[in-house]
Write an enzyme that holds these catalytic residues in place. Structure first.
Site, PDB file in Angstrom:
ATOM      1  CG  ASP A   1      -1.963   1.041   1.202  1.00 31.45           C
ATOM      2  OD1 ASP A   1      -2.905   0.895   0.405  1.00 31.45           O
ATOM      3  OD2 ASP A   1      -1.860   2.013   1.963  1.00 31.45           O
TER       4      ASP A   1
ATOM      5  CG  ASN B   1      -4.946  11.314  -5.618  1.00 32.11           C
ATOM      6  OD1 ASN B   1      -4.279  11.413  -6.640  1.00 32.11           O
ATOM      7  ND2 ASN B   1      -5.505  10.183  -5.244  1.00 32.11           N
TER       8      ASN B   1
ATOM      9  CG  HIS C   1      -7.825  12.876  -8.291  1.00 34.70           C
ATOM     10  ND1 HIS C   1      -8.400  13.960  -7.670  1.00 34.70           N
ATOM     11  CD2 HIS C   1      -8.005  11.818  -7.458  1.00 34.70           C
ATOM     12  CE1 HIS C   1      -8.913  13.577  -6.515  1.00 34.70           C
ATOM     13  NE2 HIS C   1      -8.685  12.284  -6.358  1.00 34.70           N
TER      14      HIS C   1
ATOM     15  CD  GLU D   1      -4.214   4.369  -1.693  1.00 36.08           C
ATOM     16  OE1 GLU D   1      -4.537   4.508  -0.509  1.00 36.08           O
ATOM     17  OE2 GLU D   1      -4.974   4.691  -2.622  1.00 36.08           O
TER      18      GLU D   1
END
Length: 172
Positions: free
Chosen positions: A40, A48, A53, A87
């Site tokens: 992760d 972001n 984004h 992610e």
């Protein structure tokens, strides 16, 4: 059509659908010892929120490409790399040492620190990840338990400060 169903559109890695089919097959035909690494990206929401984004997507592609290339170059074993979504990523490895995998993932973390991601505006971002690693070898556990254990180890890595790799199956 088949590629669209099995690969993530953004990163080009295998997607969660492909992962589910692969795990379903392994539940009935494990054929060897397995190792999984749940990965992760750390603080990705901040990327972001800060850069937008579009830069976030580029950072994800950068990370996925970097991880894919590192795995292909450094793991002398059969490997499968999946993007779960967001992610989160999963690496499955057949017949490979948990300790060696831990060392390699640590090397990858260092490689990410040495090669930062550049946003469209020229900002330098050093990406890091947390990971949980588990295997079927020592405990003779099934594939699903291995995945749950890797996920639990990932949670411990995130909770203990991020940028860490946790491996309860490693014997150092």
């Amino acid at each position: 059509m088949e590629r669209r169903e099995s690969h993530d559109k953004l990163t080009g890695l295998y997607n969660y659908n492909a992962y589910s089919r692969f795990i379903e097959k392994l539940k009935f035909e494990p054929q060897g010892d397995w190792l999984t690494v749940m990965i992760d990206l750390d603080h990705f929401k901040l990327v972001n929120d800060t850069y937008g984004h579009l830069d976030g997507n580029e950072a994800l592609k950068f990370f996925a490409r970097s991880l894919y290339n590192f795995v292909k170059k450094n793991f002398a074993a059969e490997t499968w790399l999946f993007r779960f979504g967001g992610e989160e990523f999963c690496l499955l490895i057949k017949n490979y040492s948990a300790e060696r995998c831990f060392e390699k993932m640590d090397e990858f973390q260092e490689a990410l620190h040495q090669r930062p991601f550049l946003t469209k505006s020229g900002q330098t971002l050093i990406l890091s990840f947390s990971a949980g690693l588990a295997s079927t070898k020592d405990s003779e556990q099934d594939i699903l338990l291995m995945i749950r254990n890797a996920d639990a180890a990932l949670y411990i890595a995130k909770k203990s400060g991020k940028g860490r790799i946790v491996c309860p199956d490693c014997h150092f």
